[in-house]
Design an enzyme around this catalytic site. Structure first.
Site, PDB file in Angstrom:
ATOM      1  CG  ASN A  20      -1.713   1.209   1.433  1.00  0.00           C
ATOM      2  OD1 ASN A  20      -1.831   2.025   0.504  1.00  0.00           O
ATOM      3  ND2 ASN A  20      -2.298   1.389   2.605  1.00  0.00           N
ATOM      4  CD1 TRP A  21       3.548   0.854  -2.547  1.00  0.00           C
ATOM      5  CD2 TRP A  21       3.547   1.680  -4.627  1.00  0.00           C
ATOM      6  NE1 TRP A  21       4.208  -0.046  -3.361  1.00  0.00           N
ATOM      7  CE2 TRP A  21       4.221   0.437  -4.637  1.00  0.00           C
ATOM      8  CE3 TRP A  21       3.422   2.384  -5.825  1.00  0.00           C
ATOM      9  CZ2 TRP A  21       4.759  -0.109  -5.807  1.00  0.00           C
ATOM     10  CZ3 TRP A  21       3.963   1.834  -6.988  1.00  0.00           C
ATOM     11  CH2 TRP A  21       4.625   0.607  -6.974  1.00  0.00           C
ATOM     12  CE  LYS A  22       0.087   3.239   4.591  1.00  0.00           C
ATOM     13  NZ  LYS A  22       0.270   3.266   6.018  1.00  0.00           N
ATOM     14  CG  HIS A 109      -5.874   2.080   5.097  1.00  0.00           C
ATOM     15  ND1 HIS A 109      -5.435   3.114   5.890  1.00  0.00           N
ATOM     16  CD2 HIS A 109      -4.873   1.171   5.059  1.00  0.00           C
ATOM     17  CE1 HIS A 109      -4.209   2.833   6.313  1.00  0.00           C
ATOM     18  NE2 HIS A 109      -3.845   1.668   5.822  1.00  0.00           N
ATOM     19  CD  GLU A 181      -3.703  -2.367   7.469  1.00  0.00           C
ATOM     20  OE1 GLU A 181      -2.566  -2.580   7.076  1.00  0.00           O
ATOM     21  OE2 GLU A 181      -4.339  -1.347   7.178  1.00  0.00           O
ATOM     22  N   GLY A 187       2.295   2.182  10.856  1.00  0.00           N
ATOM     23  CA  GLY A 187       3.340   3.195  10.729  1.00  0.00           C
ATOM     24  C   GLY A 187       4.020   3.575  12.029  1.00  0.00           C
ATOM     25  N   GLY A 240       2.665  -1.162   4.374  1.00  0.00           N
ATOM     26  CA  GLY A 240       2.797   0.241   3.996  1.00  0.00           C
ATOM     27  C   GLY A 240       4.260   0.611   3.825  1.00  0.00           C
ATOM     28  N   GLY A 241       4.871   1.114   4.897  1.00  0.00           N
ATOM     29  CA  GLY A 241       6.246   1.622   4.852  1.00  0.00           C
ATOM     30  C   GLY A 241       7.236   0.698   4.152  1.00  0.00           C
TER      31      GLY A 241
HETATM   32  P1  PGA Z   1       2.623   0.166   7.726  1.00  0.00           P
HETATM   33  O1  PGA Z   1       1.207   0.465   7.033  1.00  0.00           O
HETATM   34  O2  PGA Z   1       3.122  -1.136   7.175  1.00  0.00           O
HETATM   35  O3  PGA Z   1       3.483   1.336   7.331  1.00  0.00           O
HETATM   36  O4  PGA Z   1       2.388   0.091   9.186  1.00  0.00           O
HETATM   37  C1  PGA Z   1       0.266  -0.553   6.846  1.00  0.00           C
HETATM   38  C2  PGA Z   1      -0.980   0.011   6.210  1.00  0.00           C
HETATM   39  O5  PGA Z   1      -1.337   1.153   6.505  1.00  0.00           O
HETATM   40  O6  PGA Z   1      -1.642  -0.648   5.404  1.00  0.00           O
END
Ligand code: PGA
Length: 263
Positions: A20-22, A109, A181, A187, A240-241
């Site tokens: 998930n590149w946001k 999300h 999640e 994050g 994400g990250g």
């Molecule tokens: P993260 O994000 O791996 O940076 O904690 C996960 C997400 O928001 O899907």
């Protein structure tokens, strides 16, 4: 490319890794990262016993899909509107994502639930729209820190309630994936204990009847992926990250591949 739906018969035992590149990468950076992941996955001979999906911003869906066209790596959107079309300035429809080459879309999300005040009813309608467009909806659920601090039972109750409301009636294991999640783990570098993750996944799987893929998301990294992805009931990860670095992401995928081979 192998159709995503072709993977459905053995889906539950086939791990799924989603990046998930946001709102973190521009167009060029998205294309570069897709190419790097493709290269790294090929080099490591990955993408056999698990499925991989990359979710760029909607401005780059088509370009990333083009890069991944001949591969088994799929593309997903990060959100979609609940209606098929209309006067919804700034929104993206499920059909538009599909047309751009996506086969998945993330719905609900925690960033959407918090920043855009999306309720579980809205999430359900969005997942419904995704299904109508023949996209696989990745429905996110997870408790905030104040609920987790009340104890594991409260967190499980909260997530189950969210799940029941967010799941469209016509959901099937072939068109729906659940991502657990915990909001406080996203994050932050914090994760629940293995016991807490396994227990939550058990609760979710029991409600769903056991056939759905239930992913874990929240601070997954190459160093904790092996342990977390091997837990009972964890069918992959929403990342994400660590999905913004091709090597880190492929290292996590390699952990999923090990789990997939063992299944
Ligand atoms: P993260 O994000 O791996 O940076 O904690 C996960 C997400 O928001 O899907």
């Amino acid at each position: 490319m192998q159709s995503v739906l072709e993977t459905t018969p053995h889906m539950k035992n086939k791990p799924l890794i989603i990046g998930n590149w946001k709102m973190k990468l521009g167009h060029k950076a998205s294309k570069d990262l897709a190419s790097s992941i493709l290269k790294a996955a090929k080099k490591a001979n990955l993408a056999k016993s698990y499925d991989m999906v990359l979710c760029p911003s909607s401005t780059s869906t088509a370009a990333v899909a083009k890069i991944l066209k001949e591969s088994s790596i799929a593309v997903g959107g990060q959100d979609c509107h609940w209606e098929k079309e209309g006067a919804h300035t700034g929104d993206v429809s499920a059909d538009m994502l599909k047309e751009a080459g996506a086969s998945y879309v993330i719905n609900g999300h925690s960033a959407r639930r918090m920043e855009h005040f999306e309720t579980s009813d809205i999430v359900r309608d969005k997942a419904d729209a995704a299904h109508r467009a023949e996209l696989i909806s990745v429905i996110c659920v997870g408790e905030p820190i104040n609920i987790r601090e009340k104890g594991d039972d409260e967190a499980e109750k909260f997530v189950l309630k969210q799940l029941k409301k967010s799941l469209p009636e016509k959901s099937q294991p072939s068109n729906t994936v659940i991502a657990y999640e915990p909001v406080w783990a996203i994050g932050t570098g914090r994760t629940p204990t293995s016991e807490q993750i396994a227990k939550m996944h058990g609760v979710i799987s029991k409600y769903l009847g056991g056939e759905y893929r239930v992913l874990y998301g929240g601070s997954l990294t190459p160093s904790n992926a092996k342990k977390i992805l091997a837990l009972d009931g964890v069918a992959g990860g929403l990342i994400g990250g660590a999905s913004l670095d091709a090597d880190d992401f492929c290292q996590i995928a390699a952990c999923a591949e090990d789990v997939g081979k063992a299944a």
